[in-house]
Enzyme design. Structure first.
Site, mmCIF file in Angstrom:
data_model
loop_
_atom_site.group_PDB
_atom_site.id
_atom_site.type_symbol
_atom_site.label_atom_id
_atom_site.label_comp_id
_atom_site.label_asym_id
_atom_site.label_seq_id
_atom_site.Cartn_x
_atom_site.Cartn_y
_atom_site.Cartn_z
ATOM 1 N N LYS A 570 -3.957 2.024 3.426
ATOM 2 C CA LYS A 570 -4.771 2.487 2.309
ATOM 3 C C LYS A 570 -5.270 3.895 2.563
ATOM 4 O O LYS A 570 -5.829 4.193 3.612
ATOM 5 C CB LYS A 570 -5.962 1.555 2.118
ATOM 6 C CG LYS A 570 -6.773 1.857 0.891
ATOM 7 C CD LYS A 570 -7.856 0.823 0.698
ATOM 8 C CE LYS A 570 -8.563 1.041 -0.617
ATOM 9 N NZ LYS A 570 -9.149 2.369 -0.734
ATOM 10 N N ASP A 670 -20.633 0.146 -1.273
ATOM 11 C CA ASP A 670 -19.794 -0.011 -2.462
ATOM 12 C C ASP A 670 -19.358 -1.464 -2.622
ATOM 13 O O ASP A 670 -18.180 -1.764 -2.827
ATOM 14 C CB ASP A 670 -18.570 0.906 -2.382
ATOM 15 C CG ASP A 670 -17.871 1.063 -3.734
ATOM 16 O OD1 ASP A 670 -18.464 0.655 -4.752
ATOM 17 O OD2 ASP A 670 -16.750 1.602 -3.764
#
Length: 822
Positions: A570, A670
């Site tokens: 990622k 987050d």
């Protein structure tokens, strides 16, 4: 005037023909409603309007035609019900409204039609109770099939009255496709004039009585899905005029009576899907007129009698899904009229008889279209004579123990649409001649020992939709011509030794499902939905594949390591404006994350730093993120209350660990439904640490905004100080989203707790909150509802406007454990 392709509507001026005795406008293209002026035809004896496109309600004026003997209106598109005054037609002998879209009850006045001998109301949407007087009429034909009688239920309900025996002149009785229950009245078995009897698609009780033998004139008997059970009485053999016998999908048990051989006029014998056992009686050889024999899906054993070869008029032979053993008799080759042979799912052994190639008629052509011998224990080679069956459309001999090469003569089967040879022991080079069978739609050759390259000739199969070559010994690269298979939807090449890149697949525009696992493929995945949506199992164990895959963000890629371990790669978020990139500090943070080992946190295996990009290497989770599972209705239903409660607990445990057990503490910053991933067991894994912050306990922790709007704590609108309570607020939003099935949105303001309230003082309107639960799931059971309520309470506490008044994640985790044990 029937059968003349007349169109348009029936003109109202027809009413001036007051001396008319008969009006036949059947089998035309008439539409519109029947004019009320039809009631002026007072001399009419016969009115035939069937097989048109007439609509509207049936005018009540039609009941003024008191001289009518026959009223045939079937196969139209009427609306509404039968006229209530239908009983006025006292001279009526024939009343036919089959398939006319009628609704409502049968008018009680129908009982006044004492001269009625033919009544067909089948194929409508009639409801209510059947007038009792119908069972007392001197009818010869009665069909009430396929309706919705007795309106409280969707189908015909109620017990058939014993008075039905008064209909002793009936030749046709059709009560099929309703929902009758109870025992079949004994009177039915004494209607010795019956030629046609259907009791199919009902819920009757009991067994078929031996009095069935009284119906000596019966030619048609349909008991499919009637609900009957018990053994088939031997008296069935007394129905010598029977031509069609349907008794499938019941609960009949015991052996097939030998007396079945006395039904010498039988053309169709269907006993499929019962619990019959024992052997196929040899007496079946007497059924010389039989064209269809279906004994499938029972528990029959023993061998297929060789005398079956005497049934030379047989068109369909269905013996599949039994426990038949022994060899396929050579005498099957005598059945020159066969269209379909289905013997799959038995214990048949030996070789495929070469006489099967004799299934041709006197002209030398074959009638056979379907031959299915799959899932048996057949051995030996494919007989070359089988390739004489040039009209074959479906050839299935998969899941046996057949050996040798595929005969080159198979090229003669030019009409084949489905060829299933999988799960055998075929060997040799892949048969390239299969590429000439250009009508093929499905081809399965998996689980054999075929060798060599995939022949480029397969590219000729323009209509092929499914191809399985898995678990063979194939090698080499994929020929570019395979890209011309533009109809291909499903492809399985797994468990071979194929290599090279996947560029040949780019032209396969219809491909929706792919499995290329356990090969030596390498390079990027084609930008096709089949690859982008493929599961990890469909791609694993290759030399080196990479590319986008479902379940990760667009910047995430799937990579196969040399060890065949599957990981997600990622790309990290860009560093926010204003933050100074400190390579040493950043490296320290990433190294700290790689040391995290918790059941509910995605494992970080490593990272890559570069001036232009940075990557994290972490574990791959099959079910994707929570947001995706909630958005899709089918996935949301699979994501049941127990799974949802455990996901909330898992996230709380992960945050508790990060806040209280890591040194220094880690704030995620987050937490959202996009950043909680699920594995195949729905175990939650917190992911995406691109914005995570390691807290310095000896200083303030100020930073620019990071997170997702809708989840971020409200104080981040006026302060840049980050602490654990920011994650607590986001957790509260996430918990509600998981329970509600969607982001709580505007409801947050009404659910949030003011800073003046303590957690202990919070009160909730449980009814209001429970009404907001995801409506796609059934209401939580008593076993889980307490935990759901506990999560709701905790989530509201986490939304406190004051960060200090919010619970810690340690308190949250403990409270959730307490709710489980209480």
């Amino acid at each position: 005037m029937s059968h003349n392709s007349l169109n348009g509507s029936i003109p109202p001026q027809i009413g001036v023909l007051f001396k008319l005795n008969a009006l036949d406008l059947s089998a035309n293209n008439l539409f519109g409603s029947i004019p009320n002026s039809i009631g002026n035809l007072s001399k009419l004896f016969y009115l035939f309007l069937h097989d048109n496109g007439l609509s509207g309600t049936i005018p009540s004026e039609i009941t003024k035609l008191v001289g009518l003997h026959s009223l045939v209106m079937g196969h139209n598109f009427f609306s509404g019900s039968l006229p209530q005054e239908i009983g006025s037609l006292r001279n009526m002998s024939m009343l036919d409204f089959q398939w006319s879209n009628l609704t409502g009850p049968i008018p009680i006045s129908i009982e006044k039609l004492n001269n009625l001998s033919y009544l067909d109301l089948g194929g409508n949407n009639l409801s209510g109770n059947i007038p009792q007087g119908i069972w007392h009429m001197d009818l010869k034909y009665l069909s009430l099939a396929i309706n919705n009688f007795n309106g409280s239920l969707p189908n015909l309900t109620g017990i058939v009255p014993n008075s039905i025996e008064k209909l002793n002149n009936l030749s046709t009785l059709d009560l099929g496709a309703n929902n009758f229950f109870g025992n079949i009245p004994e009177g039915i078995w004494h209607m010795n004039q019956l030629k046609y009897l259907s009791l199919a698609d009902n819920n009757f009780n009991g067994s078929l009585p031996r009095e069935i033998g009284n119906l000596r004139n019966l030619e048609y008997l349909n008991l499919i899905k009637s609900g009957l059970s018990g053994s088939i009485p031997k008296q069935i053999g007394m129905l010598g005029n029977l031509t069609q016998l349907y008794m499938s999908q019941c609960n009949f048990s015991g052996p097939i009576p030998r007396e079945i051989g006395k039904l010498v006029n039988l053309r169709i014998l269907n006993l499929a899907e019962n619990n019959l056992f024992g052997s196929i009686p040899h007496e079946i050889e007497s059924l010389k007129t039989l064209s269809e024999l279906d004994l499938s899906r029972n528990f029959l054993s023993g061998t297929i009698p060789s005398t079956i070869g005497n049934l030379t008029n047989l068109y369909y032979l269905y013996l599949y899904s039994n426990s038949l053993s022994g060899s396929i008799p050579d005498e099957v080759g005598n059945l020159h009229s066969l269209d379909q042979v289905q013997l799959l799912g038995n214990n048949l052994s030996g070789s495929i008889p070469s006489t099967i190639g004799n299934l041709t008629n006197l002209g030398g052509a074959t009638n056979l279209h379907v031959l299915d011998l799959s899932s048996n224990h057949l051995t030996g080679n494919i007989p070359r004579d089988l390739c004489k069956l040039t009209f074959l459309i479906n050839l299935s001999i998969n899941n046996n123990s057949l050996t040798g090469n595929v005969p080159i003569e198979i090229i003669a089967l030019q009409n084949l649409q489905s060829l299933m040879l999988g799960s055998n022991d075929f060997s040799g080079l892949f048969p390239k001649q299969l590429g000439n069978l250009q009508n093929l739609l499905n081809m399965g050759l998996g689980q054999n020992k075929f060798e060599g390259n995939i022949p480029l000739e397969l590219g000729k199969l323009k209509f092929l939709t499914s191809l399985d070559l898995s678990e063979n010994l194939l090698n080499g690269t994929i020929p570019s011509m395979l890209g011309e298979m533009q109809s291909l939807q499903t492809l399985n090449l797994s468990h071979n030794n194929l290599s090279g890149d996947l560029s040949s697949f780019i032209g396969m525009i219809s491909l929706t499902s792919i499995d290329i696992s356990y090969n030596q493929f390498e390079g990027p995945l084609p930008n096709r939905p089949a690859f982008l949506n493929a599961t990890i199992e469909a791609l694993r164990n290759n030399k080196g594949l990479c590319g986008n895959i479902t379940g990760l963000e667009p910047c995430a890629t799937l990579t196969m390591l040399p060890t065949s371990q599957v990981v997600a790669v990622k790309k990290l978020h860009s560093f926010p404006n204003g933050e100074i990139f400190d390579m040493k500090a950043f490296t320290s943070e990433i190294q700290a994350l790689t040391e995290i080992r918790h059941r509910n946190i995605v494992k970080l295996y490593g990272f890559c730093l570069h001036k232009q990009f940075s990557f994290l290497v972490c574990e791959f989770l099959e079910k994707g993120d929570v947001e995706k599972n909630l958005k899709d209705d089918e996935q949301a239903i699979a994501f049941d209350w127990n799974k949802r409660v455990n996901v909330v607990k898992g996230v709380s445990n992960a945050l508790c660990y990060m806040h209280h057990d890591c040194s220094p503490s880690i704030v995620h910053r987050d937490i959202s439904s996009k950043n909680v991933l699920l594995n195949s067991e729905y175990i939650a894994h917190v992911s995406d640490f691109g914005t995570a912050k390691l807290l310095n306990p000896n200083s303030s922790n100020w930073t620019s905004f990071a997170g997702t709007f809708g989840y971020a704590a409200p104080e981040l609108a006026y302060t840049m100080e980050v602490n654990e309570k920011c994650d607590v607020y986001s957790f509260g939003i996430l918990a509600l989203e998981i329970l509600f099935g969607k982001h709580p949105g505007d409801a947050i303001s009404s659910l949030s707790v003011s800073s003046s309230m303590t957690s202990a003082a919070i009160t909730l309107d449980h009814t209001l909150l429970m009404d907001k639960l995801d409506q796609r799931l059934p209401h939580p059971t008593s076993l889980v509802v307490k935990e759901v309520i506990s999560i709701l309470k905790i989530a509201i506490a986490c939304l406190n406007e004051s960060p200090r008044s919010r619970p810690t994640m340690e308190q949250v985790a403990k409270e959730l454990v307490k709710s489980t044990s209480s």
